[in-house]
Scaffold this motif. Structure first.
Motif, PDB file in Angstrom:
ATOM      1  N   ARG A 166      32.566 -19.619  21.006  1.00 24.30           N
ATOM      2  CA  ARG A 166      31.313 -19.331  21.680  1.00 24.30           C
ATOM      3  C   ARG A 166      30.528 -18.352  20.820  1.00 24.30           C
ATOM      4  N   LEU A 167      29.367 -18.789  20.358  1.00 26.98           N
ATOM      5  CA  LEU A 167      28.561 -17.998  19.438  1.00 26.98           C
ATOM      6  C   LEU A 167      27.568 -17.130  20.207  1.00 26.98           C
ATOM      7  N   ILE A 168      27.409 -15.904  19.724  1.00 24.29           N
ATOM      8  CA  ILE A 168      26.450 -14.974  20.306  1.00 24.29           C
ATOM      9  C   ILE A 168      25.612 -14.373  19.179  1.00 24.29           C
ATOM     10  N   VAL A 169      24.446 -13.837  19.547  1.00 23.64           N
ATOM     11  CA  VAL A 169      23.572 -13.196  18.574  1.00 23.64           C
ATOM     12  C   VAL A 169      23.716 -11.685  18.717  1.00 23.64           C
ATOM     13  N   VAL A 170      23.986 -11.010  17.600  1.00 22.99           N
ATOM     14  CA  VAL A 170      24.220  -9.571  17.629  1.00 22.99           C
ATOM     15  C   VAL A 170      23.412  -8.899  16.524  1.00 22.99           C
ATOM     16  N   ALA A 171      23.210  -7.610  16.699  1.00 29.71           N
ATOM     17  CA  ALA A 171      22.484  -6.815  15.704  1.00 29.71           C
ATOM     18  C   ALA A 171      22.859  -5.357  15.883  1.00 29.71           C
ATOM     19  N   ALA A 172      22.538  -4.563  14.882  1.00 30.38           N
ATOM     20  CA  ALA A 172      22.739  -3.123  15.004  1.00 30.38           C
ATOM     21  C   ALA A 172      21.797  -2.561  16.065  1.00 30.38           C
ATOM     22  N   PRO A 173      22.235  -1.582  16.848  1.00 29.54           N
ATOM     23  CA  PRO A 173      21.363  -1.027  17.902  1.00 29.54           C
ATOM     24  C   PRO A 173      20.087  -0.402  17.345  1.00 29.54           C
ATOM     25  N   ALA A 178      17.008  -4.264  22.976  1.00 22.63           N
ATOM     26  CA  ALA A 178      17.149  -5.048  24.208  1.00 22.63           C
ATOM     27  C   ALA A 178      17.209  -6.519  23.826  1.00 22.63           C
ATOM     28  N   PRO A 179      17.795  -7.366  24.684  1.00 22.94           N
ATOM     29  CA  PRO A 179      17.834  -8.798  24.385  1.00 22.94           C
ATOM     30  C   PRO A 179      16.433  -9.357  24.151  1.00 22.94           C
ATOM     31  N   LEU A 180      16.334 -10.247  23.155  1.00 23.68           N
ATOM     32  CA  LEU A 180      15.050 -10.789  22.736  1.00 23.68           C
ATOM     33  C   LEU A 180      14.935 -12.264  23.075  1.00 23.68           C
ATOM     34  N   SER A 181      13.730 -12.748  23.119  1.00 26.66           N
ATOM     35  CA  SER A 181      13.486 -14.189  23.242  1.00 26.66           C
ATOM     36  C   SER A 181      13.744 -14.848  21.892  1.00 26.66           C
ATOM     37  N   ASP A 182      13.904 -16.170  21.901  1.00 21.53           N
ATOM     38  CA  ASP A 182      14.110 -16.888  20.645  1.00 21.53           C
ATOM     39  C   ASP A 182      12.936 -16.700  19.696  1.00 21.53           C
ATOM     40  N   GLU A 183      11.733 -16.662  20.243  1.00 17.51           N
ATOM     41  CA  GLU A 183      10.554 -16.481  19.399  1.00 17.51           C
ATOM     42  C   GLU A 183      10.585 -15.129  18.695  1.00 17.51           C
ATOM     43  N   ALA A 256      21.818  -9.323  21.018  1.00 17.62           N
ATOM     44  CA  ALA A 256      20.381  -9.442  20.759  1.00 17.62           C
ATOM     45  C   ALA A 256      19.763 -10.586  21.546  1.00 17.62           C
ATOM     46  N   SER A 257      20.583 -11.319  22.273  1.00 13.04           N
ATOM     47  CA  SER A 257      20.102 -12.405  23.125  1.00 13.04           C
ATOM     48  C   SER A 257      21.078 -12.578  24.267  1.00 13.04           C
TER      49      SER A 257
END
Length: 298
Positions: A166-173, A178-183, A256-257
């Motif tokens: 299961r893939l998730i989108v992550v980033a440094a804080p 906050a979670p972002l839209s795909d755009e 991030a999402s």
């Protein structure tokens, strides 16, 4: 016909030491032999092969053309022999060895933290782990099993599903608060996984996003490197949840999402029939299934 032309280990050691030192006296000191023993080994080796391996120039040994060609293989043979010897020494002191090929990122993040529990159950077993990004050929590769994605299974091998990818989108804080839209995600640097370059395309498949920028970005060989790049703030990463779990728990990464992406091929233990017949391996397989079940329940 006897293959009398085959060099001995003593002769190969003497040859390689002379290449390194340029003189039989210094080679003898390195090998803890007499100068006469090294000279005899060189002479015997040249006689076996029927070629001159060195030119003697002002009391120095200078490789001939034949010697330079032979050096590459001689060094490789001695290195492989040392590796084989140290590898088989893993059998010493323990009753059994299980040789595993693992995807490096999944092995580091999922398997290694759990191995102490197997050691408590089977203290006599040594686990010999090597990273492997390519499928394993159990006819030629010295592995008892492979911990890889199920779609890498050879046609004649078994596979036990362990963890869905299961893939998730992550980033440094510092990069995402906050979670972002795909755009919004598509406007950030997207870190790429070199061996699976279509992952971001799969993520944005249902979105009205230009695919061209989606494929651009820094590229890394495996997920562990992608996660390290994300922790460093280089961009946004699309990675398996099981691989990112530790960095998320430590707060070095954030989601991030809110979306996830489940791909069709889970992580699995892939193994040939000969391993299935080994009771020690069967115990290892049962333990992995228990760990998998416990993770799903948790």
């Amino acid at each position: 016909m006897r293959e009398t032309f085959l060099p001995t280990i003593t002769e190969l050691n003497a040859f390689c030491a002379c290449v390194r030192t340029g003189a039989t006296t210094r080679a003898a000191e390195e090998l803890n032999l007499t100068q006469g023993a090294v000279s005899r080994s060189l002479a015997t080796l040249e006689e076996r092969l029927g070629v001159r391996l060195f030119h003697r120039v002002r009391q120095r040994l200078v490789l001939s053309d034949a010697g330079r060609a032979f050096q590459r293989d001689a060094d490789r043979l001695l290195r492989e022999l040392r590796e084989a010897a140290t590898s088989v020494m893993a059998f010493g002191g323990r009753g059994d060895v299980i040789r595993l090929a693992v995807l490096p990122s999944f092995g580091t993040a999922w398997l290694l933290p759990r191995l102490p529990r197997f050691r408590e159950r089977q203290p006599q077993v040594t686990i010999d782990i090597l990273s492997r990004l390519d499928p394993v050929d159990f006819e030629t590769d010295p592995f008892d099993a492979a911990l890889q994605r199920k779609n890498m299974r050879p046609a004649d091998a078994h596979a036990a599903d362990l963890v869905d990818e299961r893939l998730i989108v992550v980033a440094a804080p510092e990069l995402v608060t906050a979670p972002l839209s795909d755009e919004d995600l598509s406007r950030l640097p997207l870190l790429q996984q070199a061996t699976r370059p279509r992952l971001w395309l799969d993520w944005f498949r249902e979105s009205d996003v230009d695919p061209r920028p989606v494929l651009r970005g820094d590229r890394f060989e495996h997920f562990g490197m992608v996660i390290a790049a994300a922790v460093s703030g280089l961009g946004v990463a699309l990675v398996p949840e099981a691989v990112a779990e530790d960095e998320l728990n430590r707060g070095r990464l954030v989601r991030a999402s809110e979306r996830t992406l489940t791909v069709g091929s889970p992580y699995a233990l892939i193994y040939p029939e000969r391993s299935a017949e080994n009771p020690v391996f069967a115990a290892f397989l049962d333990w992995l299934k228990e760990e998998s079940t416990a993770q799903r329940a948790g």
